[in-house]
Scaffold this active site. Structure first.
Site, PDB file in Angstrom:
ATOM      1  N   SER A  95       0.362   1.418  -3.170  1.00 36.37           N
ATOM      2  CA  SER A  95       0.827   0.537  -2.659  1.00 36.37           C
ATOM      3  C   SER A  95      -0.347  -0.634  -2.876  1.00 36.37           C
ATOM      4  O   SER A  95      -0.790  -0.394  -3.427  1.00 36.37           O
ATOM      5  CB  SER A  95       0.902   0.662  -1.070  1.00 36.37           C
ATOM      6  OG  SER A  95       0.542  -0.916  -0.530  1.00 36.37           O
ATOM      7  N   TYR A 106      -4.922   3.336   6.572  1.00 42.36           N
ATOM      8  CA  TYR A 106      -3.139   3.189   5.027  1.00 42.36           C
ATOM      9  C   TYR A 106      -3.893   2.615   4.081  1.00 42.36           C
ATOM     10  O   TYR A 106      -3.722   3.473   2.874  1.00 42.36           O
ATOM     11  CB  TYR A 106      -2.473   2.347   6.154  1.00 42.36           C
ATOM     12  CG  TYR A 106      -0.730   1.958   4.558  1.00 42.36           C
ATOM     13  CD1 TYR A 106      -0.336   2.958   4.427  1.00 42.36           C
ATOM     14  CD2 TYR A 106      -0.979   0.987   4.125  1.00 42.36           C
ATOM     15  CE1 TYR A 106       0.541   2.518   3.842  1.00 42.36           C
ATOM     16  CE2 TYR A 106      -0.529   0.741   2.889  1.00 42.36           C
ATOM     17  CZ  TYR A 106       0.292   1.790   2.896  1.00 42.36           C
ATOM     18  OH  TYR A 106       2.125   1.232   2.320  1.00 42.36           O
TER      19      TYR A 106
END
Length: 284
Positions: A142, A156
């Protein structure tokens, strides 16, 4: 030699969203695609869409937290479609909140799914590819793992930074065995994932990668990844603008973090722009 034509691929985490669109794109490019997901119904639905394109496919259940389930899915994919030429780890979870509100158990869950889910699968797939002297591993990271902005989901971001580092070093090691590695790094992409995310703080602001960016559609993301794989790319961002951002971070990391803080305090959380066409793409 084509990356996809006549090849067998498995995508873990393709019951919906980006994973589903990647399965369809690989099928269009000539691959047989096994689809695995925690949702068996989602996996079978994607597999049916792949078959509608004229490609072979099978839908499988896979829980990346369970080594036996991962092994069963990989074995079933190879039994149905042949030895894996391409394996993609796309299963992941997302949650948000201020760091002081994120419990240790959520940190552990985040890493167990987002990182160790990949480790479990790669531990099975990589030795088999090494034995054949070829293959392609794809891991999904990501933008949150590329540079600092995700203060509203630090756990995350940390898991995705670990995925990126693992992928780069795995690429370095596996080159000698004829195995390629690509790491997809999505920036803003139109998905339904935020609808299901857990929130551990009330009234917090979700910080995003930058207001200079625009949201990509899922089909475009699938094409970006597939083209990059054809070109032998290792780190595959969805937005080319990220390279300028990474250069800025490398030049002065402290100044970049201070800049992001100043932007947030001035009322800019980094929310990307979005076009109507992208909005319509997910409705379709």
């Amino acid at each position: 030699m084509s990356t996809f034509e006549g090849k067998t691929a498995l995508i873990i985490g393709a019951g919906q969203n980006i994973g589903r669109q990647i399965a369809l794109e690989w099928a269009r490019r000539g691959a047989r695609v096994a689809v695995a997901d925690i949702s068996r119904d989602g996996a079978e639905e994607t597999a049916e869409l792949v078959r509608a394109l004229g490609a072979e496919s099978t839908g499988l259940h896979c829980n990346v937290l369970d080594e036996a389930s991962v092994l069963e899915a990989i074995d079933a994919a190879e039994a149905a479609l042949g030895p894996l030429d391409i394996h993609m780890n796309n299963a992941g979870i997302l949650s948000g909140g201020n760091p002081e509100d994120i419990p240790l158990a959520e940190w552990q869950r985040m890493f167990d799914v987002n990182l160790f889910g990949m480790v479990r699968a790669n531990a099975i797939v990589v030795p088999r590819m090494m034995g054949r002297g070829e293959g392609h591993i794809v891991n999904t990271a990501s933008f949150a793992g590329l540079y600092p902005f995700a203060a509203s989901r630090i756990h995350y971001a940390a898991s995705k930074a670990a995925v990126l580092s693992m992928s780069q070093n795995l690429a370095l090691y596996l080159m000698q065995f004829g195995i390629r590695v690509s790491c997809l790094c999505p920036g803003p992409v139109m998905t339904t994932s935020p609808d299901a995310m857990k929130h551990f703080s009330e009234g917090y602001t979700m910080r995003a990668p930058g207001s200079h960016l625009f949201v990509k559609s899922q089909p475009e993301t699938a094409r970006i990844l597939s083209d990059a794989m054809e070109g032998g790319k290792i780190v595959v961002p969805t937005h080319e603008e990220v390279w300028a951002t990474l250069a800025e971070v490398a030049a002065n990391p402290d100044a970049f973090i201070e800049k992001k803080h100043a932007e947030f305090m001035a009322g800019d959380p980094g929310k990307p722009g979005i076009t109507q066409a992208v909005i319509d793409s997910i409705r379709g």
